[in-house]
Design a protein around this motif. Structure first.
Motif, short mmCIF file in Angstrom:
data_model
loop_
_atom_site.label_atom_id
_atom_site.label_comp_id
_atom_site.label_asym_id
_atom_site.label_seq_id
_atom_site.Cartn_x
_atom_site.Cartn_y
_atom_site.Cartn_z
N LYS A 184 -4.80 -8.30 -45.85
CA LYS A 184 -6.28 -7.92 -45.71
C LYS A 184 -7.24 -9.04 -46.16
O LYS A 184 -7.06 -9.28 -47.27
CB LYS A 184 -6.38 -6.45 -46.27
N LYS A 185 -8.23 -9.59 -45.39
CA LYS A 185 -9.11 -10.48 -45.60
C LYS A 185 -10.58 -9.59 -46.13
O LYS A 185 -10.88 -8.59 -45.69
CB LYS A 185 -9.54 -11.03 -44.36
N PRO A 186 -11.15 -10.18 -47.10
CA PRO A 186 -12.43 -9.45 -47.61
C PRO A 186 -13.42 -9.51 -46.71
O PRO A 186 -13.61 -10.15 -45.78
CB PRO A 186 -12.71 -10.39 -48.74
N LYS A 187 -14.06 -8.23 -46.77
CA LYS A 187 -15.20 -8.18 -45.87
C LYS A 187 -16.47 -7.77 -46.64
O LYS A 187 -16.43 -7.06 -48.01
CB LYS A 187 -14.84 -6.80 -45.10
N ILE A 188 -17.53 -8.08 -46.21
CA ILE A 188 -18.97 -7.71 -46.76
C ILE A 188 -19.81 -7.18 -45.83
O ILE A 188 -19.92 -7.66 -44.77
CB ILE A 188 -19.46 -8.68 -47.84
N THR A 189 -20.82 -6.30 -46.44
CA THR A 189 -21.95 -5.96 -45.59
C THR A 189 -23.16 -5.99 -46.49
O THR A 189 -23.16 -5.66 -47.72
CB THR A 189 -21.81 -4.68 -44.97
N SER A 239 -10.60 -7.55 -50.31
CA SER A 239 -9.43 -7.85 -50.08
C SER A 239 -8.23 -6.76 -50.39
O SER A 239 -7.31 -6.42 -49.87
CB SER A 239 -8.34 -9.10 -50.25
N CYS A 240 -8.68 -6.05 -51.57
CA CYS A 240 -7.73 -5.29 -52.07
C CYS A 240 -8.53 -3.70 -52.47
O CYS A 240 -8.21 -2.54 -52.13
CB CYS A 240 -6.73 -5.53 -53.38
N ASN A 241 -9.49 -4.17 -53.16
CA ASN A 241 -10.22 -2.98 -53.81
C ASN A 241 -11.55 -3.14 -53.21
O ASN A 241 -12.17 -4.16 -52.88
CB ASN A 241 -10.31 -3.07 -55.46
N GLY A 242 -12.39 -1.91 -53.37
CA GLY A 242 -13.71 -1.89 -52.67
C GLY A 242 -14.69 -2.57 -53.80
O GLY A 242 -14.17 -2.92 -55.09
N TYR A 243 -15.56 -3.30 -53.11
CA TYR A 243 -16.54 -4.33 -53.92
C TYR A 243 -17.89 -3.68 -53.78
O TYR A 243 -18.38 -3.47 -52.46
CB TYR A 243 -16.27 -5.53 -53.29
N SER A 244 -18.79 -3.79 -54.56
CA SER A 244 -20.24 -3.51 -54.69
C SER A 244 -20.95 -4.20 -55.49
O SER A 244 -20.43 -4.13 -56.75
CB SER A 244 -20.40 -2.08 -54.63
N PRO A 280 -19.94 -6.95 -60.01
CA PRO A 280 -19.49 -6.14 -59.14
C PRO A 280 -19.65 -4.92 -60.05
O PRO A 280 -19.03 -4.54 -61.27
CB PRO A 280 -18.22 -6.26 -58.77
N GLY A 281 -19.87 -3.55 -59.02
CA GLY A 281 -19.72 -2.24 -59.79
C GLY A 281 -18.20 -1.78 -59.90
O GLY A 281 -17.21 -2.63 -59.53
N PRO A 282 -18.03 -0.56 -60.54
CA PRO A 282 -16.87 -0.06 -60.59
C PRO A 282 -15.96 -0.14 -59.35
O PRO A 282 -16.50 0.46 -58.43
CB PRO A 282 -16.75 1.33 -61.05
N PHE A 310 -9.79 -14.82 -57.29
CA PHE A 310 -10.57 -15.98 -56.70
C PHE A 310 -11.67 -15.61 -55.86
O PHE A 310 -12.95 -16.28 -56.08
CB PHE A 310 -9.80 -16.81 -55.85
N PHE A 311 -11.75 -14.43 -55.15
CA PHE A 311 -12.99 -14.04 -54.56
C PHE A 311 -14.06 -13.64 -55.54
O PHE A 311 -15.34 -14.15 -55.19
CB PHE A 311 -12.74 -12.79 -53.61
N LEU A 312 -13.82 -12.93 -56.35
CA LEU A 312 -14.64 -12.29 -57.27
C LEU A 312 -15.29 -13.52 -58.13
O LEU A 312 -16.56 -13.79 -58.34
CB LEU A 312 -14.29 -11.22 -58.36
N ASN A 313 -14.47 -14.43 -58.64
CA ASN A 313 -15.15 -15.56 -59.44
C ASN A 313 -15.84 -16.53 -58.58
O ASN A 313 -16.54 -17.08 -59.00
CB ASN A 313 -13.92 -16.45 -60.01
#
Length: 144
Positions: A54-59, A72-77, A92-94, A106-109
């Motif tokens: 799964k590729k990362p997605k953002i809105t 790509s794995c966990n929710g991100y906000s 990022p939030g919890p 790598f995405f988060l960093n």
């Protein structure tokens, strides 16, 4: 002389207005879309190896000033701040705590270091450090 001054001021004003409208149209294009990562600069692991399932997605949420999606794995906000073509992301939030390999880390960093953005002529969102594109996203859907 007066005519040349008037012409100079008019051209300067036109230049500023055209630059401001470009930033506004870039800002508008961020919202109402879901963006999927299709390029990431820097890792020694191939893109498909980092994100095999799964590729990362953002809105971008204009009302709450939050970017939401998955890494790509966990929710991100996270909070974001826009100023012209400058952008920054907060912590990022919890999230859920599933471990899915090195791609998420790598995405988060990388997103923490981003300070500019640009939507290119192909309609892709480039998140950059200075003038160097680090992450590129393609539009996959308009949110209803």
């Amino acid at each position: 002389m007066k005519k040349n001054l008037y012409l100079f001021v008019s051209m300067l004003t036109l230049l500023f207005v055209s630059c401001a409208s470009t930033n506004n149209s870039n800002n508008k294009a961020l919202f109402g879309n879901t963006w999927e990562l299709d390029y990431l600069s820097g890792p020694r692991i191939a893109f498909e190896g980092l994100f095999p399932d799964k590729k990362p997605k953002i809105t971008f949420n204009k009302t709450t000033n939050k970017v939401e999606g998955n890494n790509s794995c966990n929710g991100y906000s996270a909070d974001y701040t826009l100023n012209g073509d400058e952008i920054s992301f907060g912590e990022p939030g919890p999230t859920t705590m599933m471990f899915c390999g090195e791609g998420e880390k790598f995405f988060l960093n990388t997103i923490k270091k981003i300070n500019k953005y640009k939507i290119d002529s192909d309609g892709k969102l480039n998140l950059m450090i200075g003038d160097v594109p680090m992450m590129r996203f393609k539009k996959i859907a308009d949110k209803q």
